[in-house]
Design an enzyme around this catalytic site. Structure first.
Site, PDB file in Angstrom:
ATOM      1  N   GLU A 144       0.854  -1.186   0.000  1.00 28.29           N
ATOM      2  CA  GLU A 144       0.000   0.000   0.000  1.00 28.29           C
ATOM      3  C   GLU A 144       0.897   1.246   0.000  1.00 28.29           C
ATOM      4  OE1 GLU A 144      -2.570   0.729   3.364  1.00 28.29           O
ATOM      5  OE2 GLU A 144      -4.043   1.697   2.084  1.00 28.29           O
ATOM      6  N   GLY A 278       3.476   1.801  10.799  1.00 32.88           N
ATOM      7  CA  GLY A 278       3.328   1.086  12.067  1.00 32.88           C
ATOM      8  C   GLY A 278       3.005  -0.371  11.807  1.00 32.88           C
ATOM      9  N   MET A 280       0.572  -3.035   8.666  1.00 36.87           N
ATOM     10  CA  MET A 280      -0.142  -3.052   7.391  1.00 36.87           C
ATOM     11  C   MET A 280      -1.119  -4.219   7.366  1.00 36.87           C
ATOM     12  SD  MET A 280      -0.754  -1.855   4.422  1.00 36.87           S
ATOM     13  CE  MET A 280      -1.957  -2.641   3.350  1.00 36.87           C
ATOM     14  N   GLU A 281      -2.355  -3.886   6.962  1.00 34.63           N
ATOM     15  CA  GLU A 281      -3.464  -4.822   7.084  1.00 34.63           C
ATOM     16  C   GLU A 281      -3.576  -5.852   5.968  1.00 34.63           C
ATOM     17  OE1 GLU A 281      -3.756  -1.489   6.486  1.00 34.63           O
ATOM     18  OE2 GLU A 281      -5.388  -1.062   5.093  1.00 34.63           O
ATOM     19  N   ASN A 282      -2.463  -6.412   5.478  1.00 29.59           N
ATOM     20  CA  ASN A 282      -2.563  -7.467   4.470  1.00 29.59           C
ATOM     21  C   ASN A 282      -3.483  -8.568   5.011  1.00 29.59           C
ATOM     22  OD1 ASN A 282      -0.204  -6.164   3.205  1.00 29.59           O
ATOM     23  ND2 ASN A 282       0.860  -7.039   4.970  1.00 29.59           N
ATOM     24  N   GLU A 315      -5.537  -2.955  12.809  1.00 31.50           N
ATOM     25  CA  GLU A 315      -5.304  -3.787  11.616  1.00 31.50           C
ATOM     26  C   GLU A 315      -6.372  -4.872  11.490  1.00 31.50           C
ATOM     27  OE1 GLU A 315      -3.258  -2.515   9.646  1.00 31.50           O
ATOM     28  OE2 GLU A 315      -2.393  -1.156  11.120  1.00 31.50           O
ATOM     29  N   GLU A 337      -9.238   4.366   6.742  1.00 34.66           N
ATOM     30  CA  GLU A 337      -8.388   4.580   7.920  1.00 34.66           C
ATOM     31  C   GLU A 337      -9.145   5.175   9.099  1.00 34.66           C
ATOM     32  OE1 GLU A 337      -5.864   3.135   8.228  1.00 34.66           O
ATOM     33  OE2 GLU A 337      -5.093   2.758   6.225  1.00 34.66           O
TER      34      GLU A 337
HETATM   35 ZN   LIG Z   1      -5.122   1.469   8.857  1.00 32.90          ZN
END
Ligand SMILES: [Zn+2]
Length: 864
Positions: A144, A278, A280-282, A315, A337
Site C-alpha cells: 500500500e 506502524g 499493514m493490514e494485508n 489492523e 483509515e
Molecule cells: Zn489502517
C-alpha cells in the site's frame, strides 16, 4: 471505472492515471523465488483476464521490474507472444500482440525479475543481527498504496479485485508466509521447496503479502475456526503473549460487531525488523514494526501497551473494513483509515474499559485540531488523480479527524443504529468496492436520518468551527465561525451543522441542552439559577469553545466538577485561543494554575505539552522561569503520587506518575527529581524488578536531560543490546534528549551511519529539531545531509521528519527555513510542507506577540 470507449478518445488528466478497463484481471497465479543473499527475485505471474472488447494490447502496472516474456493463451490455443514496453515514469507495462485478441477469458503469462530493495516498499529486504552479531536477511512486502507493482506486474488499482494463488519458492529452513494457509509444501530436491498457499478471497493488489526468512511462530490461538499466530525473528517468541491476547479479543469482538465471520482462513501477525509504517493490514498476513507487536508485558509502560493494543485492533478491524469491502479509488482511503481508527478504539475500550480509551482519544483529537486549524489544512476527502497524491492522506486528518467525526456521528445516531448501518454496508458490498456515499446510504437506511446533510460539512469542508458562548439575558448566545490560528479575526463565512451538547450546573445537579447549530447563531434558554456551564459536554464534538470572560471565570472555578475530557478540552481550547491571539498567553498560564491537583493523565498531557511549546518560544534567559512555573504546577501531584506503586492504583495512575516525573525532571529541570532518578537507575542496574515499568522510561529521559558522557555511553550501549523493542526505543530517543552539543552531534551522526534503522532515524531527527538544546545543530545537519536522507529513509518517514521545523521558532530561522525549501524545491506531497511552514509561522507570530508579556510573567516565577 470509466468505460473503455471514453478512454481511447481524449485522456483527461485524471484518466491518465487509471488503467483502461478493457482487460480485467480475475485471478493471479503467482510464483515468486526470492534470493535473499543476492537480494533479487524471479517470478512468474499467470494472470487470468477477461477481455471485454477486442484489443491488440494490454496495459498494467510494473515498476523496477524487468519483464522477460509475455505470452497470451486461451483454452486449447497456442501461445501468442507479445512485445513488452516498460515506462518507469507512469510505472506501466504495455504488451502489444501481433493479432487482435477477441473478448473472453485469456491467460497472460509473464516472467519477470526484480531487486529486493532497501526502501521498505514493494518487495524489500530487512536485515538484522542476532544476539551473537551474525547478520540475517528477511524478504517482506509493503504494497500500500501503489507498490504491489514493484513485486509483480499487476492491475494495481483497488477496484481491480482478484483471487490470488501464491507459491513461494524458498530455501529449506526458511519460513514462508502469505495471505492464506499453506496447502502444500513441496520439496524441489535442490535444497529449496515450493510453498503453495490456498486461494485468497477476491481482494485488491495492495493487500497481497509475502514474507520469507528465518522466522518462528507462536503456537496458534484459536478464535472460532481461525488460528491466530505471532511471527518474529528467532529468540523473540516470548514477547508474543500480549499481542495474542489483544488479537484474540479483537478478532472475536469484530466478528460480533460486524455480524460477519472473519473473511480469511488464518491470521498471522508478523514482526518485521525494518518497517516504514506502524503496521499493514494485508489480509491474513498483517505486518508490523517490532515495537508495535512484540512486548514483555510485565516490563512495559501503560503507554507502550496501549499503542500495541491500538495497532493490533486497528489492523484487525481492517480485515472487514478495507479488505473485505474496499474503497473504489484512493479518495476513499480516509474512510478506510478513519473507520479502522474508530473501531480500534471501540475494541480496546471493550477489552480494557479501565483504560478509558475514549477519554484518552482526546489527545489524538486535539492533535488533529492542531493541523486542521491551519489555513493549509485540507478537506478529509478530496479528489485523487495521481495515486501518488494519496500519500498525503496518511495523516492526522485522515486517522484522527476522521475517527473523531465518525464518533460524533455515532453519538448523534446512537450506537445501535450506527452498528446496524455498518453491518448493512459490509453485507451489501463484501468482496467488492464501495464509496463513502455507500456508507452514508447504509447508515441512513439504518437510522432513518439524513446522513450526508450532517456529515458533508465535516468531510468536504476544511477546518472546524469555533463556537463562541456569551451570556444573553437569562440565557446564552452561541455563534460559530471557522477557527484559524493565523486569521483568527477573519470570518471565512463557513458554517457547519454542529451537534452541540451543553450542561449547566443548577442547585440540584445539572441540566443538559442539545441543539444542532446550523446557522450563524442560536439562543439557548437556561434555568434562572444556572451557575457555571460547560459547552461540548461529554467532549465528542469536533469544535473549539470560546467562553465569554465571565463564563470562563465561573467554569475555571469549577474544574473539579467537570469530566476529565471536559477539563482536557477547556485547556486545549484555551491554549489554541492563546496561540491564535484570542486570549493573552498569561491568562492561559494563570488558568493552568487551577490544575495543580489534577489527577487525569490526559489533562496533564495537554498542560505539559503547552508549557513545552512556550519553552520553544521564549529566550534562553527565561528558561529557568518557565522551569520554576512547571515545578509549581507539578510538584503537588508528584508528591502525592510518589515514586512507588501504591496499593489499588489503576494503570492510568501509574502511567501518570511516569509522565509527571519525566516532565518535572526535564522541562521542570528539578534537581531533586534528577538526583532521585540517578538513585533509582542505580538500583535498577542491581535489580530490574525494583522500578515500576511506567517509571523507568521517565527515569531514562530525566537522566539523559541531566546527564553527560557516562550516561550517554551507557544508553548507547543499551540501545544496541536492547532485549525488547520498547527498551530499544527508550534508549534510542534518550540519545536525542541530552543537552550537550558534543553528545547530540554523535546522535546526529548515528542517523546516517547505519547505527540507527532507517525506519527510526527520521523520527529521531524530528525530536532533535523540536528540542531547544539541539534544534540549531539538527537543522544544520539536515541542511547538509537532506539529499542523503531522501535516498536512505523510507519516503513517508522522511516526510514526517520535517514536521520538526515548527520547533525552529525565530523570525530569522523562519526566513531561512522558507528559503531552504524554496531553493531546493522539496515537495513533501499534498499540503504537508505548507502545513509545517504555517505551524512555524503560528509559533513565530505567538513569539512576536507574547514575548514581552511572557518575559515579565516568567521572571516573577521564583526558582526554588
Ligand atoms: Zn489502517
Amino acid at each position: 471505472m470509466s468505460s473503455q470507449a471514453g478512454a481511447t478518445m481524449v485522456l483527461s488528466a485524471a484518466m491518465d492515471y487509471r488503467l483502461p478497463a478493457t482487460v480485467v484481471p480475475k485471478r493471479y497465479d503467482l510464483r515468486l523465488e526470492p534470493d535473499l543473499v543476492a537480494a533479487t527475485f524471479a517470478g512468474e505471474a499467470v494472470i487470468t483476464v477477461e477481455v471485454e472488447t477486442t484489443v491488440t494490447e494490454m496495459v498494467c502496472n510494473a515498476a523496477e521490474l524487468a519483464i522477460q516474456s509475455a505470452a497470451l493463451t486461451r483454452e486449447g490455443g497456442v501461445p501468442i507472444h507479445g512485445s513488452i514496453t516498460l515506462d518507469e515514469t507512469s510505472e506501466r507495462a504495455r504488451f502489444v500482440f501481433p493479432a487482435a485478441i477477441a473478448p473472453g477469458e485469456w491467460k497472460l503469462t509473464l516472467r519477470f525479475t526484480g531487486t529486493l530493495n532497501d526502501r521498505l516498499h514493494g518487495f524489500y529486504r530487512s536485515t538484522y543481527k542476532d544476539a551473537s552479531g551474525v547478520p540475517h536477511t528477511i524478504a517482506a512486502t509493503q504494497f500500500e498504496a501503489t507498490d504491489a507493482r514493484r513485486g509483480f506486474p499487476c492491475w494495481d488499482e483497488p477496484a481491480f479485485k482478484a483471487v490470488f494463488g501464491v507459491t513461494l519458492v524458498v530455501p529449506e529452513g526458511l519460513a514462508a508466509v502469505s495471505n492464506s494457509a499453506i496447502v502444500r509444501d513441496e520439496p524441489l530436491g535442490d535444497g529449496r521447496r515450493a510453498v503453495h498457499f490456498a486461494d485468497t478471497i477476491r481482494m485488491s493488489t495492495y493487500l497481497v503479502a509475502f514474507v520469507v526468512g528465518e522466522l518462528e511462530a507462536s503456537d496458534a490461538v484459536m478464535v472460532g475456526p481461525t488460528p491466530l499466530r505471532v511471527w518474529c525473528v528467532p529468540g523473540k517468541k516470548h514477547l508474543a503473549r500480549f499481542a495474542l491476547d489483544v488479537g484474540a479479543f479483537s478478532l472475536d469482538f469484530f466478528e460480533r460487531y460486524y455480524g460477519l465471520p472473519y473473511p480469511g482462513d488464518k491470521v498471522d501477525l508478523l514482526a518485521i525488523p525494518d518497517f516504514a509504517a506502524g503496521a499493514m493490514e494485508n489480509l491474513g498476513a498483517i505486518t508490523f514494526r517490532e515495537n508495535a507487536l512484540l512486548v514483555n508485558e510485565g516490563a512495559a509502560s501503560h503507554a507502550e501497551l496501549e499503542r500495541i493494543a491500538d495497532v493490533i485492533a486497528h489492523e484487525l478491524a481492517h480485515m472487514w473494513f478495507g479488505d473485505l469491502v474496499t474503497m473504489a479509488w484512493w479518495n476513499g482511503i480516509w474512510l478506510n483509515e478513519a473507520f479502522a481508527t474508530f473501531m480500534e478504539l471501540m475494541a480496546v475500550d471493550a477489552w480494557k474499559p479501565e483504560w478509558k480509551r475514549w477519554t484518552t482519544f482526546g489527545v489524538s483529537r486535539a492533535a488533529a485540531m492542531a493541523v486542521d486549524g491551519l489555513e493549509a489544512t485540507r478537506t478529509i476527502e478530496f479528489e485523487v488523480g495521481n495515486p501518488h497524491d494519496c500519500r498525503a492522506m496518511f495523516d492526522l486528518l485522515t486517522y484522527e479527524k476522521g475517527a473523531s467525526v465518525l464518533r460524533m456521528l455515532e453519538q448523534h445516531l446512537g450506537p445501535e443504529a450506527f452498528r446496524e448501518g455498518v453491518r448493512l454496508y459490509l453485507e451489501r458490498h463484501r468482496y467488492a468496492n464501495a464509496e463513502t456515499t455507500d456508507l452514508w446510504k447504509a447508515l441512513g437506511d439504518a437510522s432513518h436520518q439524513p446522513i450526508p446533510s450532517i456529515m458533508d460539512g465535516w468531510i468536504f469542508k476544511p477546518g472546524y468551527p469555533l463556537v463562541t458562548v456569551e451570556p444573553d439575558g437569562a440565557g446564552l448566545k452561541v455563534t460559530q465561525r471557522r477557527f484559524s490560528y493565523v486569521a483568527a479575526d477573519r470570518d471565512s463565512g463557513q458554517r457547519w451543522r454542529i451537534p452541540i451538547v451543553l450542561r449547566a450546573a443548577v442547585k440540584r445537579g445539572y441540566v443538559e441542552r442539545r441543539l444542532l447549530l446550523d446557522g450563524d447563531e442560536a439562543s439557548v434558554a437556561l434555568p434562572a439559577k444556572a451557575d457555571w456551564i460547560v459547552v461540548n459536554s461529554g467532549g465528542h464534538g469536533f469544535y473549539r469553545v470560546r467562553y465569554a470572560p465571565a463564563l470562563l471565570k465561573k467554569l475555571a472555578g469549577a474544574v473539579a466538577k467537570i469530566a476529565p475530557i471536559e477539563r482536557f478540552n477547556l485547556l486545549s481550547d484555551a491554549f489554541a485561543l492563546a496561540q491564535a491571539g484570542l486570549m493573552p498567553s498569561v491568562d492561559y498560564l494563570d488558568l493552568t494554575g487551577r490544575f495543580t491537583t489534577e489527577s487525569d493523565r490526559n489533562v496533564w498531557t495537554v498542560l505539559v505539552s503547552s508549557l513545552a511549546y512556550v519553552n520553544r518560544v521564549i529566550g534562553d534567559e527565561h528558561r529557568s522561569g518557565l522551569a520554576a512555573l512547571v515545578r509549581h504546577r507539578l510538584d503537588e501531584e508528584v508528591a502525592l503520587l510518589g515514586w512507588e506503586v501504591q496499593e489499588g492504583e489503576t494503570e492510568l495512575e501509574r502511567q501518570l506518575r511516569g509522565d509527571l516525573i519525566r516532565a518535572l525532571g526535564t522541562l521542570g529541570d528539578d534537581v531533586d527529581i534528577q538526583s532521585r532518578a540517578r538513585d533509582v537507575y542505580a538500583r535498577y542496574r542491581e535489580d530490574e524488578a525494583s522500578v515500576d515499568a511506567n517509571v523507568l522510561p521517565a527515569v531514562i529521559a530525566v537522566l539523559a536531560a541531566a546527564g553527560g558522557e557516562s550516561e550517554y555511553a551507557e544508553f548507547r550501549e543499551r540501545f544496541k543490546s536492547a532485549r525488547t523493542p520498547q527498551e530499544e526505543q527508550r534508549y534510542l530517543y534518550a540519545l536525542a534528549g541530552f543537552r550537550k552539543a558534543e553528545l547530540l552531534g554523535r546522535t546526529l551522526e548515528m542517523t546516517l551511519n547505519g547505527e540507527m534503522r532507517s525506519q527510526d532515524a527520521p523520527y529521531v531527527i524530528r525530536s532533535l529539531l523540536v528540542s531547544v538544546y539541539s534544534r540549531g545543530l539538527a537543522w544544520d545537519f539536515v541542511k547538509r545531509n537532506w539529499q542523503t536522507m531522501a535516498r536512505q529513509y523510507p519516503e513517508s518517514a522522511y516526510t514526517r521528519m520535517y514536521e520538526g521545523i515548527a520547533g525552529l521558532v525565530s523570525a530569522d530561522s523562519e526566513r531561512e527555513v522558507r528559503a531552504f525549501f524554496a531553493d531546493n524545491k522539496i515537495d513533501l506531497g499534498g499540503k504537508t510542507l505548507q502545513q509545517y511552514l504555517e505551524q512555524l509561522r503560528v509559533a513565530v507570530a505567538f513569539q512576536e506577540r507574547e514575548a514581552e508579556a511572557l518575559a515579565a510573567y516568567l521572571s516573577r516565577q521564583r526558582p526554588r
